[in-house]
Design a protein around this motif. Structure first.
Motif, PDB file in Angstrom:
ATOM      1  N   THR A 271       0.708  -1.243  -0.228  1.00  0.00           N
ATOM      2  CA  THR A 271       0.003  -0.019   0.032  1.00  0.00           C
ATOM      3  C   THR A 271       0.876   1.305  -0.072  1.00  0.00           C
ATOM      4  O   THR A 271       2.058   1.324   0.409  1.00  0.00           O
ATOM      5  CB  THR A 271      -0.908  -0.004   1.452  1.00  0.00           C
ATOM      6  OG1 THR A 271       0.063  -0.084   2.381  1.00  0.00           O
ATOM      7  CG2 THR A 271      -1.721  -1.229   1.186  1.00  0.00           C
ATOM      8  N   LEU A 272       0.335   2.295  -0.537  1.00  0.00           N
ATOM      9  CA  LEU A 272       0.905   3.781  -0.608  1.00  0.00           C
ATOM     10  C   LEU A 272      -0.147   4.695  -0.769  1.00  0.00           C
ATOM     11  O   LEU A 272      -0.941   4.934  -1.428  1.00  0.00           O
ATOM     12  CB  LEU A 272       2.153   3.594  -1.746  1.00  0.00           C
ATOM     13  CG  LEU A 272       2.894   4.924  -1.953  1.00  0.00           C
ATOM     14  CD1 LEU A 272       3.647   5.100  -0.547  1.00  0.00           C
ATOM     15  CD2 LEU A 272       3.800   4.635  -2.992  1.00  0.00           C
ATOM     16  N   GLY A 273       0.057   5.688   0.356  1.00  0.00           N
ATOM     17  CA  GLY A 273      -0.888   6.761   0.367  1.00  0.00           C
ATOM     18  C   GLY A 273      -0.103   8.199   0.202  1.00  0.00           C
ATOM     19  O   GLY A 273       0.993   8.250   0.633  1.00  0.00           O
ATOM     20  N   ALA A 274      -0.565   9.064  -0.567  1.00  0.00           N
ATOM     21  CA  ALA A 274      -0.156  10.464  -0.726  1.00  0.00           C
ATOM     22  C   ALA A 274      -1.061  11.545  -0.583  1.00  0.00           C
ATOM     23  O   ALA A 274      -2.159  11.354  -0.953  1.00  0.00           O
ATOM     24  CB  ALA A 274       0.630  10.482  -1.944  1.00  0.00           C
ATOM     25  N   LYS A 275      -0.337  12.741  -0.280  1.00  0.00           N
ATOM     26  CA  LYS A 275      -1.266  13.929   0.112  1.00  0.00           C
ATOM     27  C   LYS A 275      -0.686  15.099  -0.806  1.00  0.00           C
ATOM     28  O   LYS A 275       0.469  15.500  -0.226  1.00  0.00           O
ATOM     29  CB  LYS A 275      -1.397  14.217   1.346  1.00  0.00           C
ATOM     30  CG  LYS A 275      -2.149  15.363   1.729  1.00  0.00           C
ATOM     31  CD  LYS A 275      -3.656  15.201   1.878  1.00  0.00           C
ATOM     32  CE  LYS A 275      -4.282  16.326   2.406  1.00  0.00           C
ATOM     33  NZ  LYS A 275      -5.792  16.180   2.426  1.00  0.00           N
ATOM     34  N   PRO A 276      -0.835  15.267  -2.193  1.00  0.00           N
ATOM     35  CA  PRO A 276       0.161  16.083  -2.841  1.00  0.00           C
ATOM     36  C   PRO A 276       0.127  17.615  -2.394  1.00  0.00           C
ATOM     37  O   PRO A 276       1.189  17.928  -2.297  1.00  0.00           O
ATOM     38  CB  PRO A 276      -0.667  16.102  -4.326  1.00  0.00           C
ATOM     39  CG  PRO A 276      -1.907  15.644  -4.084  1.00  0.00           C
ATOM     40  CD  PRO A 276      -1.850  14.608  -2.791  1.00  0.00           C
ATOM     41  N   VAL A 277      -1.065  18.092  -1.716  1.00  0.00           N
ATOM     42  CA  VAL A 277      -0.836  19.256  -1.371  1.00  0.00           C
ATOM     43  C   VAL A 277      -1.546  19.371   0.051  1.00  0.00           C
ATOM     44  O   VAL A 277      -2.703  18.852   0.158  1.00  0.00           O
ATOM     45  CB  VAL A 277      -1.171  20.532  -2.262  1.00  0.00           C
ATOM     46  CG1 VAL A 277      -2.868  20.230  -2.669  1.00  0.00           C
ATOM     47  CG2 VAL A 277      -1.172  21.905  -1.724  1.00  0.00           C
ATOM     48  N   ALA A 278      -0.992  20.101   1.099  1.00  0.00           N
ATOM     49  CA  ALA A 278      -1.893  20.022   2.477  1.00  0.00           C
ATOM     50  C   ALA A 278      -1.712  21.386   2.999  1.00  0.00           C
ATOM     51  O   ALA A 278      -0.360  22.087   3.087  1.00  0.00           O
ATOM     52  CB  ALA A 278      -1.160  19.160   3.282  1.00  0.00           C
ATOM     53  N   SER A 279      -2.549  22.032   3.663  1.00  0.00           N
ATOM     54  CA  SER A 279      -2.585  23.294   4.358  1.00  0.00           C
ATOM     55  C   SER A 279      -2.642  22.613   5.913  1.00  0.00           C
ATOM     56  O   SER A 279      -3.300  21.700   6.022  1.00  0.00           O
ATOM     57  CB  SER A 279      -3.306  24.270   3.929  1.00  0.00           C
ATOM     58  OG  SER A 279      -4.749  23.881   3.681  1.00  0.00           O
ATOM     59  N   GLY A 280      -2.107  23.769   6.810  1.00  0.00           N
ATOM     60  CA  GLY A 280      -2.566  23.109   8.242  1.00  0.00           C
ATOM     61  C   GLY A 280      -1.213  22.554   8.642  1.00  0.00           C
ATOM     62  O   GLY A 280      -1.595  21.493   9.377  1.00  0.00           O
ATOM     63  N   CYS A 281      -0.324  22.851   8.693  1.00  0.00           N
ATOM     64  CA  CYS A 281       0.914  22.053   8.856  1.00  0.00           C
ATOM     65  C   CYS A 281       1.695  22.648   9.960  1.00  0.00           C
ATOM     66  O   CYS A 281       1.571  23.858  10.327  1.00  0.00           O
ATOM     67  CB  CYS A 281       1.826  21.816   7.696  1.00  0.00           C
ATOM     68  SG  CYS A 281       1.232  21.070   6.242  1.00  0.00           S
ATOM     69  N   ALA A 282       2.379  21.917  10.697  1.00  0.00           N
ATOM     70  CA  ALA A 282       3.058  22.275  12.012  1.00  0.00           C
ATOM     71  C   ALA A 282       4.609  21.921  11.700  1.00  0.00           C
ATOM     72  O   ALA A 282       5.141  20.960  11.059  1.00  0.00           O
ATOM     73  CB  ALA A 282       2.778  21.303  13.089  1.00  0.00           C
TER      74      ALA A 282
END
Length: 226
Positions: free
Chosen positions: A34-45
């Motif tokens: 399995t492999l999951g990806a999130k190309p763009v994300a806001s709300g990062c720490a």
């Protein structure tokens, strides 16, 4: 056999990542890579390793094929606002191709089960008239729609399904994530969704106190994917 899908939601905060992590866990239970990806994300720490997003980390945790964080989430922004606004404030030019290139590298890892998770709903803007839905089109991925079940869910789900079809993509399945258990006529609403959405329901996920991927996976059925 390799399976790859784009995870979309009917809105923001409908549990896309919760469901995506559950799907990845369910696939791993079957012995799939399995492999999951999130190309763009806001709300990062900010961390010692740089900007990190909780959703991207959740997908990484359920991926049996390990990749560097930057491969999973190439664009990470601090403020929890729409990605195109966060990118603009950071002075970063987002484009469909800028997101598609790293996602093609993810798909090239040839996991048995790959998920690319979007942000917000289907028509989230990127820049210059482009939307995040254009990424799914560029990658030609079938779509799994996460329906946040609450008042208004039927309208949001049907409009999303219509837009996905109009964009030439296949709706492979949908998941009912019950974000508001007190929704009036809940079972009737779920029945209407099942009748009117043109794809199989992969499961109904109740409101969970601890929505861990292993528990969410218990409510999901990969064998129903269209």
């Amino acid at each position: 056999m390799q399976h790859a899908y784009f995870i979309a939601g009917t809105d923001t905060d409908v549990g896309k990542t919760t469901v995506a992590a559950g799907l990845l866990h369910a696939a791993a239970r079957q012995g799939w890579s399995t492999l999951g990806a999130k190309p763009v994300a806001s709300g990062c720490a900010w961390t010692a390793d740089g900007w990190r997003n909780a959703d991207a980390l959740a997908l990484m945790a359920q991926s049996t094929l390990k990749q560097p964080y930057a491969a999973i989430n190439p664009y990470a922004f601090e403020p929890a606002i729409a990605p195109h606004l966060a990118a603009r404030e950071a002075g970063v030019a987002l484009s469909v191709e800028a997101l598609a290139e790293p996602m093609r590298r993810i798909l090239a890892q040839c996991a048995d089960f790959t998920l690319v998770e979007g942000a917000g709903g289907w028509r989230v803007p990127l820049a210059e008239g482009a939307h995040l839905s254009d990424l799914a089109i560029a990658l030609q991925l079938p779509v799994i729609l996460v329906v946040g079940v609450r008042l208004g869910a039927i309208n949001h789900a049907l409009l999303s399904a219509e837009a996905i079809a109009r964009d030439g993509l296949r709706l492979a399945g949908w998941v009912a994530n019950i974000v508001e258990p007190a929704t009036s006529r809940l079972q009737e609403n779920l029945a209407t969704l099942a009748e009117q959405l043109p794809a199989p329901c992969l499961g109904q996920v109740p409101r969970l106190d601890d929505a861990h991927a292993s528990l969410v996976a218990d409510y999901l059925h990969l064998d129903r994917l269209k």
